[in-house]
Write a protein that holds these residues in place. Sequence first.
Motif, mmCIF file in Angstrom:
data_model
loop_
_atom_site.group_PDB
_atom_site.id
_atom_site.type_symbol
_atom_site.label_atom_id
_atom_site.label_comp_id
_atom_site.label_asym_id
_atom_site.label_seq_id
_atom_site.Cartn_x
_atom_site.Cartn_y
_atom_site.Cartn_z
ATOM 1 N N UNK A 130 84.497 64.404 15.744
ATOM 2 C CA UNK A 130 83.276 64.623 16.498
ATOM 3 C C UNK A 130 82.177 63.739 15.933
ATOM 4 N N UNK A 131 81.544 62.972 16.773
ATOM 5 C CA UNK A 131 80.458 62.120 16.332
ATOM 6 C C UNK A 131 80.921 60.918 15.529
ATOM 7 N N UNK A 132 82.217 60.630 15.547
ATOM 8 C CA UNK A 132 82.792 59.490 14.804
ATOM 9 C C UNK A 132 82.435 59.510 13.317
ATOM 10 N N UNK A 133 82.310 60.712 12.755
ATOM 11 C CA UNK A 133 82.011 60.840 11.318
ATOM 12 C C UNK A 133 83.291 60.713 10.517
ATOM 13 N N UNK A 134 83.171 60.239 9.293
ATOM 14 C CA UNK A 134 84.332 60.145 8.402
ATOM 15 C C UNK A 134 85.031 61.498 8.376
ATOM 16 N N UNK A 135 86.345 61.474 8.229
ATOM 17 C CA UNK A 135 87.111 62.702 8.343
ATOM 18 C C UNK A 135 88.185 62.777 7.270
#
Length: 145
Positions: A130-135
């Motif tokens: 979600x939101x292209x955040x680091x994962x």
Amino acid sequence: MISKILRLNKEVLGLNRRNQEYVRPFNSASSKAIADNKIYTKRILKKELIQTPEVYKLIRTKKQLQFLDFESLPNSFVIKPNQGTGGNGIVVLYGKKKGQTAWIRPSGEIMSTKDITMHIENILEGRYSMGSRKDIAIIEERVKT
């Protein structure tokens, strides 16, 4: 026939309406944050003695990924992003290719260690989150039906 389809469409609860009318009003922000994080959700379910698929590995960094022991992985497993949406980024591996360090997807496609590494890098970079955040990449037990 067309009027029947239109009538049925009015009865279908779409994702946007579901979120606006049911999810947002009845769930706190902290509850949604837990639900959107597979690792947190597993912890809470475990506290409540609710079984979830076994986690084999959590990959948080590219450095960890460099040291992933592919030989230690089972023949069948799933790779998924911790905060992925809509099932994006989930890879199911059904079996191991004989005599190789490669796995077979349900489609019959073969994933080599290089393919798996690239997929996990995409997860870490936030491609599916979600939101292209680091994962974080989760490697876990494949639940067989």
